[in-house]
Design a protein around this motif. Structure first.
Motif, PDB file in Angstrom:
ATOM      1  N   GLN A  30      -9.926   3.654 -11.610  1.00 33.04           N
ATOM      2  CA  GLN A  30     -10.629   4.922 -11.786  1.00 33.04           C
ATOM      3  C   GLN A  30     -11.566   4.910 -12.990  1.00 33.04           C
ATOM      4  O   GLN A  30     -12.548   5.633 -13.002  1.00 33.04           O
ATOM      5  N   VAL A  31     -11.276   4.101 -13.985  1.00 34.03           N
ATOM      6  CA  VAL A  31     -12.172   4.028 -15.148  1.00 34.03           C
ATOM      7  C   VAL A  31     -13.206   2.916 -14.997  1.00 34.03           C
ATOM      8  O   VAL A  31     -13.956   2.633 -15.914  1.00 34.03           O
ATOM      9  N   GLY A  32     -13.235   2.290 -13.826  1.00 37.65           N
ATOM     10  CA  GLY A  32     -14.253   1.289 -13.548  1.00 37.65           C
ATOM     11  C   GLY A  32     -13.905  -0.125 -13.958  1.00 37.65           C
ATOM     12  O   GLY A  32     -14.753  -1.013 -13.918  1.00 37.65           O
ATOM     13  N   ALA A  33     -12.660  -0.366 -14.335  1.00 40.05           N
ATOM     14  CA  ALA A  33     -12.238  -1.717 -14.699  1.00 40.05           C
ATOM     15  C   ALA A  33     -11.672  -2.420 -13.460  1.00 40.05           C
ATOM     16  O   ALA A  33     -11.425  -1.788 -12.431  1.00 40.05           O
ATOM     17  N   THR A  34     -11.461  -3.718 -13.578  1.00 38.54           N
ATOM     18  CA  THR A  34     -10.965  -4.527 -12.468  1.00 38.54           C
ATOM     19  C   THR A  34      -9.544  -5.000 -12.760  1.00 38.54           C
ATOM     20  O   THR A  34      -9.338  -5.837 -13.643  1.00 38.54           O
ATOM     21  N   PRO A  35      -8.556  -4.468 -12.035  1.00 39.28           N
ATOM     22  CA  PRO A  35      -7.191  -4.972 -12.219  1.00 39.28           C
ATOM     23  C   PRO A  35      -7.015  -6.301 -11.492  1.00 39.28           C
ATOM     24  O   PRO A  35      -7.589  -6.517 -10.422  1.00 39.28           O
ATOM     25  N   ARG A  36      -6.232  -7.207 -12.098  1.00 42.49           N
ATOM     26  CA  ARG A  36      -5.949  -8.516 -11.496  1.00 42.49           C
ATOM     27  C   ARG A  36      -4.450  -8.751 -11.576  1.00 42.49           C
ATOM     28  O   ARG A  36      -3.858  -8.605 -12.639  1.00 42.49           O
ATOM     29  N   LEU A  37      -3.850  -9.117 -10.463  1.00 47.89           N
ATOM     30  CA  LEU A  37      -2.415  -9.350 -10.409  1.00 47.89           C
ATOM     31  C   LEU A  37      -2.112 -10.806 -10.745  1.00 47.89           C
ATOM     32  O   LEU A  37      -2.553 -11.718 -10.045  1.00 47.89           O
ATOM     33  N   LEU A  38      -1.378 -11.004 -11.827  1.00 46.64           N
ATOM     34  CA  LEU A  38      -0.984 -12.341 -12.273  1.00 46.64           C
ATOM     35  C   LEU A  38       0.521 -12.490 -12.139  1.00 46.64           C
ATOM     36  O   LEU A  38       1.267 -11.519 -12.333  1.00 46.64           O
ATOM     37  N   SER A  39       0.954 -13.694 -11.826  1.00 48.17           N
ATOM     38  CA  SER A  39       2.371 -14.002 -11.716  1.00 48.17           C
ATOM     39  C   SER A  39       2.563 -15.477 -12.053  1.00 48.17           C
ATOM     40  O   SER A  39       1.635 -16.271 -11.890  1.00 48.17           O
ATOM     41  N   PRO A  40       3.755 -15.848 -12.505  1.00 40.73           N
ATOM     42  CA  PRO A  40       4.008 -17.263 -12.759  1.00 40.73           C
ATOM     43  C   PRO A  40       3.936 -18.125 -11.498  1.00 40.73           C
ATOM     44  O   PRO A  40       3.767 -19.323 -11.584  1.00 40.73           O
ATOM     45  N   GLU A  41       4.072 -17.497 -10.326  1.00 44.15           N
ATOM     46  CA  GLU A  41       4.049 -18.241  -9.071  1.00 44.15           C
ATOM     47  C   GLU A  41       2.964 -17.684  -8.152  1.00 44.15           C
ATOM     48  O   GLU A  41       2.715 -16.482  -8.143  1.00 44.15           O
ATOM     49  N   PRO A  42       2.331 -18.547  -7.341  1.00 43.28           N
ATOM     50  CA  PRO A  42       1.327 -18.055  -6.384  1.00 43.28           C
ATOM     51  C   PRO A  42       2.000 -17.358  -5.196  1.00 43.28           C
ATOM     52  O   PRO A  42       3.214 -17.411  -5.040  1.00 43.28           O
ATOM     53  N   GLY A  43       1.183 -16.733  -4.384  1.00 41.93           N
ATOM     54  CA  GLY A  43       1.696 -16.120  -3.155  1.00 41.93           C
ATOM     55  C   GLY A  43       1.726 -14.612  -3.248  1.00 41.93           C
ATOM     56  O   GLY A  43       0.755 -13.988  -3.667  1.00 41.93           O
ATOM     57  N   LYS A  44       2.845 -14.037  -2.851  1.00 42.30           N
ATOM     58  CA  LYS A  44       3.013 -12.586  -2.868  1.00 42.30           C
ATOM     59  C   LYS A  44       4.189 -12.214  -3.745  1.00 42.30           C
ATOM     60  O   LYS A  44       5.108 -13.009  -3.938  1.00 42.30           O
ATOM     61  N   VAL A  45       4.138 -10.981  -4.270  1.00 37.93           N
ATOM     62  CA  VAL A  45       5.249 -10.450  -5.053  1.00 37.93           C
ATOM     63  C   VAL A  45       5.824  -9.253  -4.309  1.00 37.93           C
ATOM     64  O   VAL A  45       5.111  -8.559  -3.586  1.00 37.93           O
ATOM     65  N   GLN A  46       7.110  -9.034  -4.492  1.00 35.78           N
ATOM     66  CA  GLN A  46       7.823  -7.962  -3.805  1.00 35.78           C
ATOM     67  C   GLN A  46       8.051  -6.800  -4.769  1.00 35.78           C
ATOM     68  O   GLN A  46       8.676  -6.966  -5.802  1.00 35.78           O
ATOM     69  N   ALA A  47       7.532  -5.631  -4.403  1.00 34.97           N
ATOM     70  CA  ALA A  47       7.779  -4.424  -5.183  1.00 34.97           C
ATOM     71  C   ALA A  47       8.963  -3.673  -4.572  1.00 34.97           C
ATOM     72  O   ALA A  47       9.351  -3.926  -3.426  1.00 34.97           O
ATOM     73  N   TYR A  48       9.522  -2.749  -5.360  1.00 38.37           N
ATOM     74  CA  TYR A  48      10.691  -1.985  -4.926  1.00 38.37           C
ATOM     75  C   TYR A  48      10.490  -0.505  -5.198  1.00 38.37           C
ATOM     76  O   TYR A  48       9.765  -0.126  -6.123  1.00 38.37           O
ATOM     77  N   ARG A  49      11.148   0.313  -4.392  1.00 35.97           N
ATOM     78  CA  ARG A  49      11.317   1.744  -4.670  1.00 35.97           C
ATOM     79  C   ARG A  49      12.785   1.879  -5.010  1.00 35.97           C
ATOM     80  O   ARG A  49      13.626   1.844  -4.117  1.00 35.97           O
ATOM     81  N   HIS A  50      13.055   1.968  -6.280  1.00 36.04           N
ATOM     82  CA  HIS A  50      14.425   1.922  -6.798  1.00 36.04           C
ATOM     83  C   HIS A  50      15.013   0.565  -6.415  1.00 36.04           C
ATOM     84  O   HIS A  50      14.498  -0.440  -6.841  1.00 36.04           O
ATOM     85  N   LEU A  51      16.010   0.523  -5.568  1.00 40.17           N
ATOM     86  CA  LEU A  51      16.602  -0.765  -5.195  1.00 40.17           C
ATOM     87  C   LEU A  51      16.206  -1.227  -3.796  1.00 40.17           C
ATOM     88  O   LEU A  51      16.645  -2.282  -3.341  1.00 40.17           O
ATOM     89  N   GLU A  52      15.364  -0.441  -3.122  1.00 42.56           N
ATOM     90  CA  GLU A  52      14.930  -0.772  -1.768  1.00 42.56           C
ATOM     91  C   GLU A  52      13.600  -1.519  -1.787  1.00 42.56           C
ATOM     92  O   GLU A  52      12.661  -1.087  -2.466  1.00 42.56           O
TER      93      GLU A  52
END
Length: 118
Positions: A30-52
């Motif tokens: 929203q402020v015009g910046a570019t977010p970049r997702l970094l992780s120690p490993e390539p591929g995809k990361v899994q997000a959670y809603r609480h423990l699900e």
């Protein structure tokens, strides 16, 4: 990425609370910046809603390959395990100190560290 204001979001492969990734991400956009997702490993990361399990997100760049100087800020999203997992992964441990303080913020880091110089 040159000329853009980029913000690194450093996450582990799983254990990220989804809202703690997506809401700051949205604010950065929203402020015009570019977010970049970094992780120690390539591929995809899994997000959670609480423990699900919730959504997965594609990693933009592996932490080992990322240049900390290319980012104006670093976000470490919360979650049940994200921080704990990151501190055990060498690429994450190396990226964080290398990314702070950004050259133009050295005065604020001295203040945050308790320096009394003004």
């Amino acid at each position: 990425m040159s000329g853009e204001l980029a913000v690194a979001f450093l996450v582990s492969r799983e254990g990220i609370e989804q809202v703690e990734l997506t809401e700051p991400w949205r604010a950065v956009e929203q402020v015009g910046a570019t977010p970049r997702l970094l992780s120690p490993e390539p591929g995809k990361v899994q997000a959670y809603r609480h423990l699900e399990p919730a959504d997965t997100f594609a990693v933009d760049e592996v932490a080992d390959d990322a240049d900390p100087a290319a980012f104006a800020a670093l976000v470490l999203p919360g979650g049940v395990a994200n921080g704990d997992l990151l501190r055990w992964q060498e690429p994450a441990r190396e990226f964080v100190p290398a990314s702070w303080p950004p050259a133009d913020r050295s005065r604020s880091s001295a203040t945050a560290a308790g320096s009394s110089s003004t």
